[in-house]
Scaffold this active site. Structure first.
Site, short mmCIF file in Angstrom:
data_model
loop_
_atom_site.label_atom_id
_atom_site.label_comp_id
_atom_site.label_asym_id
_atom_site.label_seq_id
_atom_site.Cartn_x
_atom_site.Cartn_y
_atom_site.Cartn_z
N HIS A 133 -52.75 -16.62 -0.37
CA HIS A 133 -51.95 -17.78 0.00
C HIS A 133 -52.70 -19.08 -0.35
CE1 HIS A 133 -48.96 -19.86 2.62
NE2 HIS A 133 -49.95 -20.73 2.71
N GLU A 134 -53.94 -19.18 0.10
CA GLU A 134 -54.73 -20.41 -0.16
C GLU A 134 -55.05 -20.55 -1.64
OE1 GLU A 134 -54.93 -22.67 2.04
OE2 GLU A 134 -54.10 -21.36 3.58
N HIS A 137 -52.10 -22.15 -3.32
CA HIS A 137 -52.08 -23.62 -3.16
C HIS A 137 -53.06 -24.27 -4.14
CE1 HIS A 137 -49.61 -23.95 0.37
NE2 HIS A 137 -50.42 -23.28 1.16
N ASP A 209 -45.76 -24.97 5.59
CA ASP A 209 -45.66 -25.47 4.21
C ASP A 209 -44.20 -25.72 3.85
OD1 ASP A 209 -48.35 -24.98 3.94
OD2 ASP A 209 -48.07 -23.00 3.05
ZN ZN Z 1 -50.07 -22.75 3.14
#
Ligand code: ZN
Length: 327
Positions: A133-134, A137, A209
């Site tokens: 997930h990170e 980003h 988000d």
């Molecule tokens: Zn996030």
């Protein structure tokens, strides 16, 4: 201030966070007729405020107020005071006599992203999801031109987040171009896009988000006239006095316009999501590599990210003073 007697030589100074709700009678000539707006400090202001608060602390020679000021955009005076306080506490915890630059760096992360919660129990699977997930980003942010540089990527839980990707603007922005906003939405959706691409499933981790991306998209359409609907503003907001929160939206448009607004908002979000997915699928190998390194090291900085993207080996992991076992 009743106007019947002269109060020469008396200056009355007053402060408010809500100039918009002041009684106009208060602002008539002879009353509070001059307004000084105090915005958040700029880089010079932050440096000066920092100097004031550092006077009370024993600071090592290597501490450069300019560097700290540059790395803390958006900080208020109170945030800066808190930063100095946290740095001093951290230095004291390590038994140091002086506060060094490393302590300021630690304090900055703590003030910006919340305290690390190293004791929180996280399963391997959750850690893997957070890493992807990170990494999503970070990779989207890194690949889109004109976005703020990545400062840190971490999968150590902080505050309520399991992981964080922190961008740090190079300069202070006062307005945001449309392209920048679209890129921001793509970055926000990069986490969810990575989950979909690699894990072929979704988690609730992207909730915040998605909320922020939708909110930004709504503002682009309804407040900033940045959609094909043209330069118009839709919906009057009633704000709660003192709290500054949106209380209610006045609908000042037709049902048909409402439908068009919803369509435009949806189109912006889904176009940005497609951008994020395209970037990640074109750089899938880097995404895997980035996530693996994140799982291994838990924190990556901008140089690490550059190394991973250009395929260079990362420097050996150095043990930090406070590296406690992570469960
Ligand atoms: Zn996030």
């Amino acid at each position: 201030m009743d106007g019947f007697e002269s109060n020469e030589g008396v200056i009355l100074v007053s402060a408010t966070n809500r100039p918009d709700v002041l009684d106009p009678a208060l602002l008539r000539p002879g009353r509070f007729d001059r307004q000084v707006i105090v915005p958040l400090p700029d880089v010079k202001g932050r440096e000066k405020i920092l100097e004031v608060h550092m006077r009370k602390t024993i600071v090592s020679q290597d501490v450069d107020g300019k560097v700290i000021a540059r790395g803390t955009p958006g900080f208020s005076g109170a945030d800066i005071e808190n930063l100095v306080n946290e740095a001093a506490l951290y230095a004291a915890r390590l038994g140091k006599e002086k506060v060094t630059m490393v302590d300021f760096e630690y304090a900055k992360d703590k003030v910006m992203m919340g305290a690390e919660r190293k004791s929180m129990v996280i399963s391997e699977q959750e850690k893997r999801i957070t890493a992807y997930h990170e990494a999503g980003h970070a990779l989207v942010a890194r690949m889109l031109p004109g976005t703020d540089p990545i400062h840190k990527i971490t999968i150590i839980p902080r505050g309520r987040a399991l992981g964080l990707t922190q961008q740090l603007p190079i300069d202070e922005k006062h307005t945001y171009p449309r392209r920048f906003l679209l890129n921001s939405i793509s970055i926000l959706l990069g986490g969810r896009a990575a989950e979909e691409l690699v894990l072929e499933d979704f988690t609730t981790g992207a909730g915040n988000d998605i909320e922020r991306a939708t909110d930004l998209s709504r503002k682009m359409v309804c407040d900033w006239g940045m959609s094909p609907m043209g330069p118009m503003s839709f919906g009057k907001k009633e704000e709660q006095i003192f709290l500054g929160r949106e209380l209610a939206m006045h609908k000042d448009y037709s049902e048909e316009t409402a439908r068009r607004i919803d369509t435009e908002i949806g189109q912006i979000v889904s176009a940005c999501y497609d951008t994020a997915k395209k970037i990640l699928s074109e750089n899938l190998q880097i995404l895997h590599h980035l996530s693996e390194e994140l799982i291994k090291r838990e924190v990556l900085n901008s140089e690490d990210l550059d190394a991973i993207i250009s395929g260079r080996a990362l420097p050996e992991q150095e043990k930090t003073e406070d590296s406690e076992p992570i469960h």
